[in-house]
Structure formats: C-alpha cells, structure tokens
Design an enzyme around this catalytic site. Structure first.
Site, PDB file in Angstrom:
ATOM      1  N   LEU A 152      28.278  95.429  58.083  1.00 56.85           N
ATOM      2  CA  LEU A 152      29.466  95.508  58.931  1.00 56.85           C
ATOM      3  C   LEU A 152      30.204  96.812  58.714  1.00 56.85           C
ATOM      4  O   LEU A 152      30.422  97.221  57.561  1.00 56.85           O
ATOM      5  CB  LEU A 152      30.413  94.345  58.617  1.00 56.85           C
ATOM      6  CG  LEU A 152      31.859  94.479  59.126  1.00 56.85           C
ATOM      7  CD1 LEU A 152      31.904  94.464  60.654  1.00 56.85           C
ATOM      8  CD2 LEU A 152      32.759  93.410  58.543  1.00 56.85           C
ATOM      9  N   SER A 153      30.618  97.478  59.794  1.00 59.14           N
ATOM     10  CA  SER A 153      31.499  98.644  59.742  1.00 59.14           C
ATOM     11  C   SER A 153      30.870  99.755  58.897  1.00 59.14           C
ATOM     12  O   SER A 153      29.798 100.247  59.240  1.00 59.14           O
ATOM     13  CB  SER A 153      32.873  98.218  59.223  1.00 59.14           C
ATOM     14  OG  SER A 153      33.814  99.256  59.347  1.00 59.14           O
ATOM     15  N   ALA A 154      31.494 100.142  57.774  1.00 56.44           N
ATOM     16  CA  ALA A 154      30.848 101.124  56.899  1.00 56.44           C
ATOM     17  C   ALA A 154      29.514 100.596  56.409  1.00 56.44           C
ATOM     18  O   ALA A 154      28.563 101.362  56.211  1.00 56.44           O
ATOM     19  CB  ALA A 154      31.755 101.462  55.727  1.00 56.44           C
ATOM     20  N   VAL A 176      26.372  96.317  62.699  1.00 56.72           N
ATOM     21  CA  VAL A 176      27.507  95.571  63.255  1.00 56.72           C
ATOM     22  C   VAL A 176      28.749  96.448  63.181  1.00 56.72           C
ATOM     23  O   VAL A 176      29.191  96.820  62.082  1.00 56.72           O
ATOM     24  CB  VAL A 176      27.730  94.251  62.490  1.00 56.72           C
ATOM     25  CG1 VAL A 176      28.860  93.448  63.140  1.00 56.72           C
ATOM     26  CG2 VAL A 176      26.447  93.422  62.427  1.00 56.72           C
ATOM     27  N   HIS A 290      37.518  94.440  65.450  1.00 57.01           N
ATOM     28  CA  HIS A 290      36.576  95.005  64.482  1.00 57.01           C
ATOM     29  C   HIS A 290      36.215  93.949  63.445  1.00 57.01           C
ATOM     30  O   HIS A 290      37.076  93.498  62.690  1.00 57.01           O
ATOM     31  CB  HIS A 290      37.218  96.212  63.803  1.00 57.01           C
ATOM     32  CG  HIS A 290      36.286  97.004  62.957  1.00 57.01           C
ATOM     33  ND1 HIS A 290      35.247  97.738  63.476  1.00 57.01           N
ATOM     34  CD2 HIS A 290      36.230  97.177  61.605  1.00 57.01           C
ATOM     35  CE1 HIS A 290      34.601  98.356  62.506  1.00 57.01           C
ATOM     36  NE2 HIS A 290      35.178  98.017  61.348  1.00 57.01           N
TER      37      HIS A 290
END
Length: 399
Positions: A152-154, A176, A290
């Site tokens: 997820l994200s980073a 993601v 997010h």
C-alpha cells in the site's frame, strides 16, 4: 493480532485406564495458534529492515509465498491485522512475509521507494526484501516459482520496485495506491511524482523497468494496480494510469483494455491480455480515499478490518490472491512474451506506411508497444519485430 494462549488440557481420573490417558494428555506439548513472528538473521540486510512472517499451523514445504509491504506510519503488525492476508493464508495455505521499516530509515516509517540506493537491484531495501524471500525459500521450503508481492502507498511503490528489480523472483504483484517504478530518484522528485502526472510515453515508462535488470527477457511478472477515485494523497488517475502504461509496455501490449467488468461496490476492473492471458489489471474503486480496500465479513470474498488507511469497500486481498493463483485452483502457468515473429527493417516513413508504426506530431511510435522511433522521415531507419497482433517492438541489431 494477539497470540492465543496455550490450551491446557485436564482430565479427571476415574479409573486406572482414564488416569493413564490423562497423564499422557497432560504430558503432551500445549497446542499453539499461528501468530505473526519476527525473524532475525535472514541475511546481510543492507536496507536495515525488519522481517516478520505468518505461517498457518501445519503448513508444509512447497507452499506459495506472499510479501506484503505496509504503508507510511504503519507496521507489519498493523498491516497483518487489517489488510486481510491472514484470512487467505489460512484458507488457501501460504506464507506471508511482512517487511517492516522504521523511523530510523525514514521519518514517516515509509519504505524508501524513491531513493536510488534502496530501489536498485542488489542494493539497500530492495536487496533486504529479496533476502527475506531467500530465507523463506530455504528455511520454510516456500515454492520459489510462486512468490508474490503486494503493498500500500509507499509499500505499493516498493512493490513496483521489487517487480522491476527482481522480475526473476516474483511471479506477480499488486500496487495499491502506489507509484510507477523509477518515477523518482530522490525525495523531491518523489513528491513531484506523488502529486502530478509525468510527461513520459508508455515506452519510456517501460524502458525504466527494462533497465532495472538489463538482459532479462521474461517471463515478466503479472501486475494488478489499485486506486480510489477520491485519493488526494497520490495523484490519480495519473499514477495508476502511468503504472498501467509501464507494465503493458513491458509486456509488449497496448494500453486499451481487452475486457472490463464491474465488481461489488461499483469497482471497475480493466484487463489487459497478452497471448490470451491477463497480465495487467487496473482496479478503479469509486469513492474511497488513500488506503487499502477492505470488506469486513465472513464471506469468502470478504476480508480485513477498517482503520486508518483501511477503507470499507471491496476486498483487495481476495481479488489479488485469486489473480495470483492462490485460491485453491491450479496456478496460472508462467506467461512468456508472445513468440518472436518476423523482423522488418526500413526507414520510419515506410514503417508507418506499412502499418507497423504510427506518427504523432512528426514523431514515430511502434504499434502496440508505443516505443519511440524518432522523426517521421526517410532518413531514420529501425528494425521492428512483430510480437503479437499489430504489436511491434524495436529490435535494432537483434534480427
């Protein structure tokens, strides 16, 4: 998740035989429930990461392996508790490894996906994660041909790093709310990538992946890409579309979906196929910001718990586990690039005239792969190799 206390057995002795049986039961070791466990000594660990693993009770050798990467401000335990992967590890029998970074590496406990030293093959955090995979294969007997990565994200951006830098290790992966590989080389450019679209063609995005492991020719990992339409942390649809462009180009296919479907909650799925197999997927989740999409509940396609950056919608872990081939059926075979076809060498003008390339604003691009070929004239010559129906790739000096 807190470990379940050991179960202590006790029986009342009512006869000599019963007393003997009770003594045998009491002497047996207490049952233990599977739990998230920290692993040390998994390698040189140049990225200074921590390793956690979850293995269902009784899991033998030859099981698949999923590497799950948390987002900024999160931890391995947090991701394990909320994202839903534990449910499918128990149901479909595979190991999950959770790399964890800390504030000592990054002030916000983000994986350093934007730093060249941590996002290159054989270096930094990327190598640490690869060493975790090697440890799981050697120590747990995980199936080296069925290794997958998600985040997820980073962590999603780091998932893209692992797919690009170690395409020989990962059969498939999921990005993601992440960012395409090598969009950035330092923190300032990372923030630029996070917040705005980049002026790169699909071929230029694909070239960044091809340069990550020079000489590697496939099979490439299959890739799923997720984003929420209300995500204001990572620019959308710029970043997911750029990730789509990157991986479809790597596969030598165009950016038009082969098929689309509407899933629960109105999520749209676009499939991109190569040689009859879906190799890239783009999930558009309406209304969420997010985070990782979860769908708490007892249904097979429901998973996870809501929390900060875990958003009620559709179960991402379920759909990715099915895409990876973990759902109890036969895993999809490794998909090689389309077979090599005929080669055509001529100037750019005649490549366009023959229908193997197209021009836009005086620049020529190969059909399907959209690789840049230079000016539209009779003075620039290239060799194109056909790799699929109306799909051509540059093959100068290779035919």
């Amino acid at each position: 998740m807190r470990p379940t206390p050991p179960i202590r057995l006790a029986v009342a002795a009512v006869a000599a035989l019963a007393a003997t049986l009770a003594a045998a039961l009491l002497a047996a070791p207490p049952a233990q429930a599977a739990t998230l466990t920290q692993v040390t000594g998994f390698g040189a660990n140049p990225g200074a990461l921590q390793m956690y693993s979850y293995r269902p009770d009784g899991l033998g050798t030859g099981a698949p392996l999923v590497v799950a990467l948390h987002g900024c401000t999160q931890s391995a335990s947090d991701y394990h508790t909320h994202a839903g992967w534990q449910k499918y590890a128990d149901l479909w029998r595979f190991t999950v490894v959770y790399p964890q970074t800390t504030s000592a590496n990054n002030a916000n406990s983000c994986f350093n996906w934007f730093a060249t030293a941590d996002s290159s093959r054989g270096q930094g955090e990327a190598l640490s994660i690869k060493q975790m995979v090697d440890y799981a294969v050697t120590t747990y007997g995980a199936d080296r041909t069925r290794v997958y990565v998600t985040g997820l994200s980073a962590g999603g951006a780091m998932s893209a790093v692992m797919l690009a830098t170690y395409p020989d290790v990962f059969a498939a992966g999921s990005i993601v709310a992440g960012i395409p590989y090598r969009c950035a080389t330092d923190l300032p450019s990372g923030l630029t990538c996070q917040n705005s679209a980049q002026a790169r063609t699909p071929a230029q995005w694909g070239d960044l992946v091809r340069a990550a492991d020079p000489g590697y020719g496939g099979p490439w990992p299959r890739v799923a890409i997720w984003y929420g339409t209300s995500d204001t942390t990572v620019s959308q649809p710029a970043n997911p579309n750029e990730s789509r462009d990157q991986w479809t180009n790597v596969w030598g296919i165009g950016q038009s979906a082969s098929s689309t479907a509407t899933l629960s909650g109105g999520t749209t799925l676009a499939n991109y196929d190569a040689a009859g197999t879906t190799v890239v997927r783009l999930y558009t989740v309406p209304g969420i910001a997010h985070g990782t999409p979860v769908n708490p509940g007892a249904g097979t396609d429901q998973c996870g718990t809501t929390g900060t950056y875990y958003l009620a919608s559709i179960c991402e872990a379920y759909h990715d586990a099915v895409f990876f081939g973990l759902s109890g059926g036969t895993p999809p075979p490794p998909t090689s690039p389309p077979p090599t076809g005929a080669c055509f060498t001529t100037d750019n003008y005649h490549q366009v005239a023959a229908g193997r390339a197209h021009q836009s604003l005086g620049q020529v691009y190969a059909n399907g792969s959209n690789q840049a070929m230079g000016l539209w004239n009779v003075f620039v010559t290239h060799t194109l190799r056909q790799t699929g129906t109306n799909v051509y790739v540059l093959a100068d000096g290779q035919c």
